[in-house]
Scaffold this motif. Structure first.
Motif, PDB file in Angstrom:
ATOM      1  N   LEU A 153      47.972  47.794  39.512  1.00  0.00           N
ATOM      2  CA  LEU A 153      48.811  46.602  39.448  1.00  0.00           C
ATOM      3  C   LEU A 153      48.836  46.046  38.028  1.00  0.00           C
ATOM      4  CD1 LEU A 153      47.828  44.654  42.702  1.00  0.00           C
ATOM      5  CD2 LEU A 153      50.091  45.561  42.168  1.00  0.00           C
ATOM      6  N   ALA A 154      47.665  45.986  37.399  1.00  0.00           N
ATOM      7  CA  ALA A 154      47.583  45.479  36.038  1.00  0.00           C
ATOM      8  C   ALA A 154      48.375  46.362  35.073  1.00  0.00           C
ATOM      9  CB  ALA A 154      46.120  45.376  35.600  1.00  0.00           C
ATOM     10  N   ALA A 155      48.321  47.677  35.281  1.00  0.00           N
ATOM     11  CA  ALA A 155      49.075  48.598  34.434  1.00  0.00           C
ATOM     12  C   ALA A 155      50.573  48.405  34.592  1.00  0.00           C
ATOM     13  CB  ALA A 155      48.692  50.042  34.765  1.00  0.00           C
ATOM     14  N   GLY A 156      50.984  47.812  35.710  1.00  0.00           N
ATOM     15  CA  GLY A 156      52.393  47.518  35.947  1.00  0.00           C
ATOM     16  C   GLY A 156      52.840  46.202  35.334  1.00  0.00           C
ATOM     17  N   GLY A 157      51.998  45.599  34.507  1.00  0.00           N
ATOM     18  CA  GLY A 157      52.390  44.376  33.811  1.00  0.00           C
ATOM     19  C   GLY A 157      52.039  43.101  34.539  1.00  0.00           C
ATOM     20  N   ARG A 158      50.937  43.121  35.293  1.00  0.00           N
ATOM     21  CA  ARG A 158      50.499  41.925  36.009  1.00  0.00           C
ATOM     22  C   ARG A 158      49.081  41.544  35.566  1.00  0.00           C
ATOM     23  NH1 ARG A 158      55.129  42.075  36.871  1.00  0.00           N
ATOM     24  NH2 ARG A 158      56.243  42.041  38.877  1.00  0.00           N
ATOM     25  N   PHE A 159      48.832  40.254  35.500  1.00  0.00           N
ATOM     26  CA  PHE A 159      47.489  39.717  35.312  1.00  0.00           C
ATOM     27  C   PHE A 159      46.934  39.489  36.709  1.00  0.00           C
ATOM     28  CE2 PHE A 159      44.786  35.818  34.529  1.00  0.00           C
ATOM     29  CZ  PHE A 159      43.732  36.519  33.967  1.00  0.00           C
ATOM     30  N   VAL A 160      46.106  40.407  37.182  1.00  0.00           N
ATOM     31  CA  VAL A 160      45.692  40.461  38.584  1.00  0.00           C
ATOM     32  C   VAL A 160      44.434  39.626  38.793  1.00  0.00           C
ATOM     33  CG1 VAL A 160      45.000  41.979  40.477  1.00  0.00           C
ATOM     34  CG2 VAL A 160      46.718  42.749  38.811  1.00  0.00           C
ATOM     35  N   ILE A 161      44.469  38.784  39.825  1.00  0.00           N
ATOM     36  CA  ILE A 161      43.344  37.914  40.175  1.00  0.00           C
ATOM     37  C   ILE A 161      42.943  38.217  41.613  1.00  0.00           C
ATOM     38  CG2 ILE A 161      42.537  35.529  40.374  1.00  0.00           C
ATOM     39  CD1 ILE A 161      45.211  34.871  38.692  1.00  0.00           C
ATOM     40  N   ARG A 162      41.677  38.525  41.825  1.00  0.00           N
ATOM     41  CA  ARG A 162      41.171  38.633  43.186  1.00  0.00           C
ATOM     42  C   ARG A 162      39.916  37.765  43.281  1.00  0.00           C
ATOM     43  NH1 ARG A 162      38.508  44.776  43.705  1.00  0.00           N
ATOM     44  NH2 ARG A 162      36.887  44.492  42.118  1.00  0.00           N
TER      45      ARG A 162
END
Length: 293
Positions: A48-57
């Motif tokens: 997801l991050a590689a797709g241009g998102r700042f991912v938060i879990r």
């Protein structure tokens, strides 16, 4: 190696982790009932991050390393779980995010979109139902006896009554708890569900990160899911995709179909061969495409 951060949120401590660049579009992952953030696969988050998102879990309260409570002594409600999700965004100074929710997480995402529409960039709702997660009567597993929670709704507030029946799972025993988690995932899954060794590694990590699994599982159900929002879903204007497994027995086909009808312009996308489970690797390409485009 998982790098975790503890942050103050709504008077408790929440454990969270981020992937990617803070300058990218934020994406908040909302896990299911009594589920810590570990269920969102590490590699899935990195993609997801590689797709241009700042991912938060993050770990819901009473899961993982977030603040926990004694079994049966819930000092919070489903509304607090919603506020925690928004509070995580506040703690990270994120004004709005793409929301991706599984089961209970999907219910929380719906409620955020209804009550805090300015915080939502898009909605991806997985394995959930219109306005809620769970049935009026749902089994809750605790260390020792199972507790069956019978729910009623009065003035929009869900109340519960508990009655014990027999179950031999000891959630304080690592071997027994891990075996039960593996069995449950496989029972709810399908042909693409991860194999036993992979599930064992994940279940062991969850056990080792959890303060009290018995309390986790009981307390989340006692908290309920907050006031119903089914009749308010028509006000959602953000882009919404509903992802649902064709083998999901917990929420049969009528649930995602109704959810897609309730939210204007929502798209229903079926995940062939998937049960009531976090997206298995076999459908990652499809799921990632739907989330990122």
């Amino acid at each position: 190696m998982v790098t975790e951060t503890m942050m103050p949120v709504n008077g408790i401590q929440v454990c969270l982790e981020t992937f990617g660049e803070p300058t990218d579009a934020p994406l908040l992952l909302l896990a299911g009932d009594a589920s810590p953030m570990d269920w969102w696969d590490d590699e899935f988050c990195r993609r997801l991050a590689a797709g241009g998102r700042f991912v938060i879990r993050y770990d819901h309260r009473d899961t993982g390393r977030s603040t926990s409570y004694p079994a049966g002594a819930t000092a919070y409600s489903g509304a607090d779980l919603l506020d925690d999700a928004v509070g995580v965004l506040d703690a990270l100074r994120v004004p709005a995010a793409h929301l991706v929710g599984f089961s209970l997480g999907g219910a929380l995402a719906q409620r955020i979109a209804v009550h805090h529409p300015e915080r939502v960039l898009s909605l991806t709702l997985m394995a959930t139902s219109a306005g809620g997660a769970g049935s009026e009567t749902a089994p809750v597993t605790v260390g020792g006896p199972v507790t069956v929670v019978a729910g009623t709704v009065t003035a929009g507030i869900r109340t519960v009554e508990a009655a014990p029946i027999t179950d031999e799972t000891d959630w304080s025993n690592r071997k027994a708890a891990v075996a039960r988690m593996i069995a449950e995932v496989r029972d709810h899954g399908g042909p693409f569900t991860p194999d036993e060794p992979q599930l064992r590694r994940l279940a062991e990590r969850i056990f080792d990160r959890s303060a009290d699994l018995a309390a986790t599982r009981l307390n989340h159900r006692l908290a309920g899911y907050g006031p119903p929002v089914r009749d308010l879903l028509g006000a959602i204007e953000t882009r919404t995709v509903v992802l649902h497994g064709t083998l999901d027995r917990f929420f049969p086909a009528e649930h995602p179909e109704e959810l897609a009808r309730c939210i204007p312009n929502a798209r229903l996308v079926w995940l062939d061969g998937v049960g009531h489970e976090f997206p298995p690797r076999a459908v990652w390409d499809q799921v990632l495409h739907e989330i990122l485009h």
